[in-house]
Design a protein around this motif. Structure first.
Motif, PDB file in Angstrom:
ATOM      1  N   LEU A  79       0.879  -1.158   0.000  1.00 51.89           N
ATOM      2  CA  LEU A  79       0.000   0.000   0.000  1.00 51.89           C
ATOM      3  C   LEU A  79       0.918   1.209   0.000  1.00 51.89           C
ATOM      4  CD1 LEU A  79      -2.686   1.514   0.466  1.00 51.89           C
ATOM      5  CD2 LEU A  79      -2.285   1.242   2.888  1.00 51.89           C
ATOM      6  N   SER A 173      -1.536   0.914   7.664  1.00 52.81           N
ATOM      7  CA  SER A 173      -1.266  -0.293   6.884  1.00 52.81           C
ATOM      8  C   SER A 173      -2.469  -0.823   6.117  1.00 52.81           C
ATOM      9  CB  SER A 173      -0.728  -1.401   7.791  1.00 52.81           C
ATOM     10  OG  SER A 173      -1.757  -1.897   8.596  1.00 52.81           O
ATOM     11  N   HIS A 174      -3.652  -0.392   6.490  1.00 51.50           N
ATOM     12  CA  HIS A 174      -4.835  -0.860   5.783  1.00 51.50           C
ATOM     13  C   HIS A 174      -5.692   0.314   5.355  1.00 51.50           C
ATOM     14  CE1 HIS A 174      -3.581  -4.332   8.150  1.00 51.50           C
ATOM     15  NE2 HIS A 174      -4.108  -5.064   7.202  1.00 51.50           N
ATOM     16  N   GLY A 175      -6.387   0.161   4.245  1.00 52.15           N
ATOM     17  CA  GLY A 175      -7.248   1.231   3.805  1.00 52.15           C
ATOM     18  C   GLY A 175      -8.458   0.716   3.066  1.00 52.15           C
ATOM     19  N   GLU A 176      -9.535   1.488   3.139  1.00 52.53           N
ATOM     20  CA  GLU A 176     -10.704   1.182   2.336  1.00 52.53           C
ATOM     21  C   GLU A 176     -10.951   2.410   1.473  1.00 52.53           C
ATOM     22  OE1 GLU A 176     -13.785  -0.951   4.181  1.00 52.53           O
ATOM     23  OE2 GLU A 176     -15.358  -0.053   2.979  1.00 52.53           O
ATOM     24  N   HIS A 177     -11.065   2.203   0.160  1.00 53.27           N
ATOM     25  CA  HIS A 177     -11.202   3.305  -0.781  1.00 53.27           C
ATOM     26  C   HIS A 177     -12.501   3.178  -1.552  1.00 53.27           C
ATOM     27  CE1 HIS A 177      -6.959   2.811   0.061  1.00 53.27           C
ATOM     28  NE2 HIS A 177      -6.641   3.941  -0.515  1.00 53.27           N
ATOM     29  N   HIS A 178     -13.225   4.292  -1.680  1.00 55.26           N
ATOM     30  CA  HIS A 178     -14.419   4.323  -2.519  1.00 55.26           C
ATOM     31  C   HIS A 178     -14.179   5.292  -3.649  1.00 55.26           C
ATOM     32  CE1 HIS A 178     -16.780   2.158   0.507  1.00 55.26           C
ATOM     33  NE2 HIS A 178     -16.143   2.887   1.392  1.00 55.26           N
ATOM     34  N   ARG A 204     -12.762   8.459  -1.646  1.00 58.29           N
ATOM     35  CA  ARG A 204     -12.994   8.616  -0.217  1.00 58.29           C
ATOM     36  C   ARG A 204     -12.368   7.411   0.466  1.00 58.29           C
ATOM     37  NH1 ARG A 204     -19.291   9.622  -0.645  1.00 58.29           N
ATOM     38  NH2 ARG A 204     -18.883   8.145  -2.316  1.00 58.29           N
ATOM     39  N   THR A 208      -6.279   2.749   8.410  1.00 59.62           N
ATOM     40  CA  THR A 208      -6.160   2.264   9.777  1.00 59.62           C
ATOM     41  C   THR A 208      -4.769   1.710  10.038  1.00 59.62           C
ATOM     42  OG1 THR A 208      -6.792  -0.029   9.375  1.00 59.62           O
ATOM     43  CG2 THR A 208      -8.576   1.532   9.655  1.00 59.62           C
ATOM     44  N   THR A 209      -4.465   1.562  11.322  1.00 54.88           N
ATOM     45  CA  THR A 209      -3.224   0.916  11.742  1.00 54.88           C
ATOM     46  C   THR A 209      -3.389  -0.603  11.576  1.00 54.88           C
ATOM     47  OG1 THR A 209      -4.054   0.767  13.989  1.00 54.88           O
ATOM     48  CG2 THR A 209      -2.785   2.723  13.435  1.00 54.88           C
ATOM     49  N   PRO A 210      -2.310  -1.351  11.757  1.00 53.27           N
ATOM     50  CA  PRO A 210      -2.412  -2.809  11.585  1.00 53.27           C
ATOM     51  C   PRO A 210      -3.433  -3.456  12.513  1.00 53.27           C
ATOM     52  CG  PRO A 210      -0.118  -2.142  11.646  1.00 53.27           C
ATOM     53  CD  PRO A 210      -0.922  -0.925  11.997  1.00 53.27           C
ATOM     54  N   GLY A 212      -6.306  -2.145  13.274  1.00 51.83           N
ATOM     55  CA  GLY A 212      -7.645  -1.743  12.911  1.00 51.83           C
ATOM     56  C   GLY A 212      -8.114  -0.405  13.447  1.00 51.83           C
ATOM     57  N   LEU A 240      -4.326  -3.344  -6.310  1.00 55.07           N
ATOM     58  CA  LEU A 240      -4.557  -1.990  -6.831  1.00 55.07           C
ATOM     59  C   LEU A 240      -3.254  -1.211  -6.850  1.00 55.07           C
ATOM     60  CD1 LEU A 240      -6.479   0.699  -7.225  1.00 55.07           C
ATOM     61  CD2 LEU A 240      -5.930   0.969  -4.837  1.00 55.07           C
TER      62      LEU A 240
ATOM     63  N   LEU B  68     -10.288  -6.179  11.285  1.00 53.46           N
ATOM     64  CA  LEU B  68     -10.232  -4.855  10.672  1.00 53.46           C
ATOM     65  C   LEU B  68     -11.603  -4.376  10.225  1.00 53.46           C
ATOM     66  CD1 LEU B  68      -7.083  -5.341   8.429  1.00 53.46           C
ATOM     67  CD2 LEU B  68      -7.228  -4.076  10.582  1.00 53.46           C
ATOM     68  N   PHE B 229     -16.971   2.179  -6.822  1.00 53.16           N
ATOM     69  CA  PHE B 229     -15.974   1.130  -6.761  1.00 53.16           C
ATOM     70  C   PHE B 229     -15.314   1.171  -5.398  1.00 53.16           C
ATOM     71  CE2 PHE B 229     -16.604   1.134 -11.203  1.00 53.16           C
ATOM     72  CZ  PHE B 229     -16.217  -0.121 -11.641  1.00 53.16           C
ATOM     73  N   VAL B 231     -12.277  -0.400  -2.975  1.00 52.82           N
ATOM     74  CA  VAL B 231     -11.038  -1.146  -2.911  1.00 52.82           C
ATOM     75  C   VAL B 231     -10.613  -1.219  -1.460  1.00 52.82           C
ATOM     76  CG1 VAL B 231      -8.606  -1.175  -3.518  1.00 52.82           C
ATOM     77  CG2 VAL B 231     -10.281  -0.389  -5.177  1.00 52.82           C
ATOM     78  N   ASN B 233      -7.396  -2.287   0.654  1.00 47.28           N
ATOM     79  CA  ASN B 233      -6.035  -2.744   0.458  1.00 47.28           C
ATOM     80  C   ASN B 233      -5.235  -2.674   1.732  1.00 47.28           C
ATOM     81  OD1 ASN B 233      -5.588  -0.078   0.673  1.00 47.28           O
ATOM     82  ND2 ASN B 233      -4.751   0.204  -1.351  1.00 47.28           N
ATOM     83  N   VAL B 235      -1.007  -3.820   3.357  1.00 48.06           N
ATOM     84  CA  VAL B 235       0.360  -4.145   3.012  1.00 48.06           C
ATOM     85  C   VAL B 235       0.403  -5.542   2.390  1.00 48.06           C
ATOM     86  CG1 VAL B 235       2.694  -4.409   3.938  1.00 48.06           C
ATOM     87  CG2 VAL B 235       1.155  -2.704   4.887  1.00 48.06           C
TER      88      VAL B 235
END
Lengths: 246, 246
Positions: A79, A173-178, A204, A208-210, A212, A240, B68, B229, B231, B233, B235
């Motif tokens: 990421l 480390s984690h993400g949610e993308h719209h 959008r 988050t951290t590892p 959550g 992605l 998460l 859409f 996504v 993601n 690490v």
DNA sequence: GAGTGGTCTAGACCACGGC
DNA sequence: CCGTGGTCTAGACCACTCT
């Protein structure tokens, strides 16, 4: 520490990029490669798994793996922050904070950031540039516990992700993308040098951290032509990456 | 055939969705769960790997895995066709071919579809609907070898992906998608019932069979508000799903 | 230092593809 | 039918987190 499976994955990545295995061709079998690299089949499958999640190769039970793409790939599974991604593509990232202020979290923000309503959040309006050209406008809301660290960063901080880790050990480390499209508003138009109402790609995201804990939620608007989002997906996995237009 | 690791993954998915393990909480250790399910640690790790690639859980060496997200998830790792995806979300997909004609491939198209310049391709302009409302406009170019099968499909074919597989055993299993924003042109505006120049989400994609042979390349334009859409993601892995707006 | 996940091994059997 | 990838086991050691 040496990770054999990463090493092997990288060797295969290079071989594919160099044309040893062109698109559509078959790769050697697991047993052959395991023998050739002096590792067990399990380790070799781990390497193949990485390439599969990168969309470089595909597999079907009973048949050898085939090459799906030869794209050089860099670090797919990572990421990447905007800055990291830009540099990987040989471009110079920049950034400038236009506005920064603390406020009380709205109910929606509190829910998204796992805070209590009324907790402090930090609003930041930031423009990001590629080779000096404005590429996107970020409207970010940071959770209060991360606010102090963000405020300490210089206004033209190149990589917020990196700096937050270096300075405060906050790892995003984690993400949610719209992703969707939206017409440029007045601020968007002014900062990105486009006409009001012209199309922008909106992302959008919540990071988050590892473990959550949400660090930030953001509304990012990309100027068309500066950045293209690329998704490789398959029945098996879907990475992605951000890319510059072809 | 029973796949133990899939079974265990599903059980964990349900437990997470039901709140047994809320967001931010720790999951039992690998050894505990392996013992509890009567499988080896390897099998259990496979189940965890699936949930990780779905973005439901995260992991750090030395610490237990954490939750998460509790999103019910459906079938994340699947590459869903428009119709399959729409039905999974409880919506009714529709489609209508507006124009269909054969032509000779341009150089760019030939390269993308791995054809010789001058080979036949099939251009199809198709509008797709959700619950009867136009949601996107597809401009698809099929490789000549798939053209006959596509032409045989009814104009209002609901799922092209499904039909192509059923009728001609053409399995579209991998795809590369490029997402950006673009202003609606005259045709876009007419067919999607939006104003000319209004923002659309554009997805340019190429779909291939499991062995990497390109079947189609397409320029899809989504009306904002109809589809978002998403996504997830990390690490470690990055799945993509289409969702309806919140 | 105890516990955890990450890596790796050397086997085994099965389901599937293609000859 | 043979070779392939997919699944699974029962061990082992290491790097890391946490207390």
């Amino acid at each position: 520490m040496i990770r054999r499976h990463q090493q092997i994955a990288e060797e295969l990545r290079v071989a594919i990029a160099e044309g040893t295995y062109p698109v559509g061709s078959e790769l050697p079998s697991e047993s052959e490669l395991a023998l050739a690299h002096g590792v067990s089949r399990g380790t070799l499958r781990q390497a193949f798994g990485t390439l599969q999640s990168e969309g470089l190769i595909g597999s079907r039970q009973g048949a050898r793996r085939t090459v799906l793409s030869t794209t050089p790939s860099q670090s797919f599974t990572e990421l990447r922050s905007f800055a990291q991604w830009a540099r990987a593509g040989g471009r110079t990232p920049g950034g400038l904070v236009l506005r920064s202020r603390r406020a009380k979290a709205t109910e929606a923000q509190a829910a998204q950031l796992h805070l209590a309503p009324g907790d402090t959040v930090l609003h930041v309006l930031r423009v990001r540039t590629l080779d000096g050209e404005p590429a996107l406008l970020e409207r970010t809301v940071y959770a209060g516990w991360a606010a102090a660290a963000v405020e300490r960063l210089p206004d033209d901080c190149e990589s917020v992700t990196q700096s937050l880790y270096d300075e405060a050990r906050v790892l995003m480390s984690h993400g949610e993308h719209h992703l969707d499209a939206i017409a440029a508003g007045t601020t968007d138009a002014r900062e990105l040098a486009v006409r009001r109402g012209s199309p922008l790609l909106r992302v959008r995201r919540t990071t988050t951290t590892p473990d959550g804990r949400p660090v930030e939620t953001s509304d990012d608007r990309y100027k068309p032509g500066s950045v293209v989002f690329t998704v490789r997906n398959s029945v098996q996995a879907n990475p992605l990456v951000r890319t510059t237009p072809d």
